[in-house]
Scaffold this motif. Structure first.
Motif, PDB file in Angstrom:
ATOM      1  N   VAL A 167       7.905   5.199  -0.751  1.00 11.89           N
ATOM      2  CA  VAL A 167       7.646   4.870  -2.152  1.00 11.89           C
ATOM      3  C   VAL A 167       6.646   3.721  -2.100  1.00 11.89           C
ATOM      4  CG1 VAL A 167       8.643   4.143  -4.351  1.00 11.89           C
ATOM      5  CG2 VAL A 167       9.971   5.596  -2.808  1.00 11.89           C
ATOM      6  N   ASP A 168       5.366   4.099  -2.183  1.00 11.84           N
ATOM      7  CA  ASP A 168       4.270   3.165  -1.955  1.00 11.84           C
ATOM      8  C   ASP A 168       3.821   2.595  -3.305  1.00 11.84           C
ATOM      9  OD1 ASP A 168       1.977   1.841  -1.229  1.00 11.84           O
ATOM     10  OD2 ASP A 168       1.155   3.498  -0.037  1.00 11.84           O
ATOM     11  N   THR A 169       3.976   1.285  -3.490  1.00  9.20           N
ATOM     12  CA  THR A 169       3.667   0.712  -4.810  1.00  9.20           C
ATOM     13  C   THR A 169       2.270   0.099  -4.884  1.00  9.20           C
ATOM     14  OG1 THR A 169       4.831  -1.296  -4.117  1.00  9.20           O
ATOM     15  CG2 THR A 169       6.060   0.267  -5.470  1.00  9.20           C
ATOM     16  N   TYR A 170       1.590   0.038  -3.742  1.00 10.92           N
ATOM     17  CA  TYR A 170       0.258  -0.573  -3.771  1.00 10.92           C
ATOM     18  C   TYR A 170      -0.809   0.331  -3.156  1.00 10.92           C
ATOM     19  CZ  TYR A 170      -3.593  -3.772  -3.306  1.00 10.92           C
ATOM     20  OH  TYR A 170      -4.834  -4.348  -3.412  1.00 10.92           O
ATOM     21  N   PRO A 171      -1.901   0.627  -3.896  1.00 13.05           N
ATOM     22  CA  PRO A 171      -2.987   1.441  -3.329  1.00 13.05           C
ATOM     23  C   PRO A 171      -3.858   0.605  -2.394  1.00 13.05           C
ATOM     24  CG  PRO A 171      -3.459   0.899  -5.629  1.00 13.05           C
ATOM     25  CD  PRO A 171      -2.148   0.253  -5.300  1.00 13.05           C
ATOM     26  N   ASN A 172      -3.776   0.871  -1.093  1.00 13.46           N
ATOM     27  CA  ASN A 172      -4.590   0.130  -0.128  1.00 13.46           C
ATOM     28  C   ASN A 172      -5.991   0.723   0.002  1.00 13.46           C
ATOM     29  OD1 ASN A 172      -1.595  -0.122   0.843  1.00 13.46           O
ATOM     30  ND2 ASN A 172      -2.681  -1.878   1.682  1.00 13.46           N
ATOM     31  N   GLU A 173      -6.075   2.030  -0.114  1.00 10.72           N
ATOM     32  CA  GLU A 173      -7.386   2.671   0.009  1.00 10.72           C
ATOM     33  C   GLU A 173      -8.212   2.359  -1.229  1.00 10.72           C
ATOM     34  OE1 GLU A 173      -9.051   6.717   1.903  1.00 10.72           O
ATOM     35  OE2 GLU A 173      -7.515   7.009   0.402  1.00 10.72           O
ATOM     36  N   ARG A 229      -4.974   3.698   4.471  1.00  6.74           N
ATOM     37  CA  ARG A 229      -5.243   4.891   3.642  1.00  6.74           C
ATOM     38  C   ARG A 229      -3.965   5.391   2.966  1.00  6.74           C
ATOM     39  NH1 ARG A 229      -8.537   9.577   5.516  1.00  6.74           N
ATOM     40  NH2 ARG A 229      -8.625   9.707   3.247  1.00  6.74           N
ATOM     41  N   ASP A 230      -2.963   4.542   2.896  1.00  4.32           N
ATOM     42  CA  ASP A 230      -1.683   4.890   2.252  1.00  4.32           C
ATOM     43  C   ASP A 230      -1.066   6.153   2.839  1.00  4.32           C
ATOM     44  OD1 ASP A 230      -1.835   2.726   0.227  1.00  4.32           O
ATOM     45  OD2 ASP A 230      -3.577   3.881  -0.451  1.00  4.32           O
ATOM     46  N   GLY A 231      -1.325   6.377   4.134  1.00  6.20           N
ATOM     47  CA  GLY A 231      -0.696   7.495   4.836  1.00  6.20           C
ATOM     48  C   GLY A 231      -1.233   8.862   4.502  1.00  6.20           C
TER      49      GLY A 231
HETATM   50 CA    CA Z   1       0.024   1.329   0.127  1.00 11.89          CA
END
Ligand code: CA
Length: 340
Positions: free
Chosen positions: A150-156, A182-184
């Motif tokens: 459950v990824d709450t932050y967009p890194n890409e 790249r958020d996986g």
């Molecule tokens: Ca992320």
């Protein structure tokens, strides 16, 4: 809120249907329950975590181990507080040998962070290793098994088509690396957007693993309804792995709270054909998906098998030829003796 014992996702039904249709559905279910597609669920307490978390983190007889910055309160297990650079995890001590199961997760993500300044999210694990700190939402990379994020932050940086928070699943045989920047995305099996932060109602997700089919559903709108998130057939997970959950904060932070983890055993009948196709596995894999490491070795294994078959066939032919030659020589010798 009243403490209502929630049932497994199947018992609750996925979506509400109109009353008339519901009546038909009830009849269909009643008829269906006598047919071969009989499914039953049992809550497995040894793999479940619920209030008031008696003995967790303090008693040696507890079924759960904690690590990092975990805080146990009577109401929730806080994996990380809303502070920078924290990580925490809680892991089941009992390996799970169930073939078909469903894990229901009651969670809450909340924090003071202004818009888009929250992170990083949490993960639910079913893996070979447990209690190992690392870079994937606070847990080890190159894991063996299943990770649901459950990824709450967009890194890409390029995030045109995807809205965060985002839920995604990954299966690894130990050779795959989760690409945090790249958020996986390079390794994800599927996923969906899930607006799960700072909500006043309860939020749930369910991971269902039945007949090698992995499905994830969410109940985050406060309507007591499951909505599909991802559905992947042909996911082969070994038995005897561990359930766990972990979270991490970096420059950005949130409270990542787990209220409960409920594991249901699903009893489902398999036809002889399904039984044949559903053999026990020892390394995680996904049908029709090339995971580095395993596929290469299986390919070279099959090449090796072909080589062996050809080699022994030739050897057999040569052997048969030699025998024939000997027999022929003997026969000739004998006939020569007869002649004289
Ligand atoms: Ca992320």
């Amino acid at each position: 809120m009243a403490a209502v014992e929630r049932q497994s996702s199947r018992s609750r039904g996925r979506r509400k249907a109109p009353a008339g249709l519901r009546c038909l559905l009830v009849i269909a279910v009643l008829v269906g329950s006598t047919s071969t597609d009989q499914t039953e669920e049992y809550l497995k307490r040894e793999h479940s975590l619920s209030k008031p978390y008696q003995g967790v983190g303090s008693s040696s007889s507890s079924l759960w181990d904690i690590m990092g910055n975990v805080l146990i309160t009577p109401q929730y297990v806080r994996l990380t507080p809303d502070q920078q650079s924290k990580q925490g995890a809680i892991w089941n001590r009992m390996p799970c040998y169930l073939r078909d199961w469903e894990l229901q997760v009651h969670f809450k993500i909340h924090g003071q962070g202004k818009k888009n300044l929250n992170g990083d999210g949490f993960a639910i694990w079913y893996t070979k290793d447990r209690m190992q700190q690392g870079p994937v939402f606070g847990s080890k990379d190159n894991f063996l098994g299943l990770g649901l994020f459950v990824d709450t932050y967009p890194n890409e940086e390029k995030q045109h088509e995807r809205v965060f928070p985002y839920v995604s699943a990954m299966v690894s045989n130990g050779s795959l690396t989760y690409d945090h920047s790249r958020d996986g995305r390079p390794t994800e099996l599927g996923g969906c957007t899930a607006m799960v932060r700072n909500l006043n109602h309860d939020t749930f997700l369910v991971i269902r693993y039945v007949k090698r089919r992995l499905t994830v559903m969410l109940d985050i709108d406060g309507k007591q309804e499951w909505k599909d998130c991802l559905d992947v057939p042909g996911v082969r997970l070994p038995r005897g792995y561990y359930f766990g959950t972990s979270a991490v904060t970096g420059d950005l932070s949130d409270n990542h709270d787990i209220v409960s983890l409920k594991l249901y055993q699903i009893t489902v009948e398999r036809t002889p054909t399904e039984e044949k196709l559903d053999k026990e596995v020892f390394i995680p894999s996904v049908d029709n998906m090339k995971l580095p490491g395993v596929d290469d070795s299986s390919e070279s294994m099959s090449n090796f098998a072909i080589f062996l078959i050809v080699f022994f066939s030739l050897l057999g032919l040569v052997f048969a030829g030699v025998i024939l030659l000997i027999v022929y020589n003997k026969w000739q010798e004998r006939s020569r003796k007869h002649f004289y």
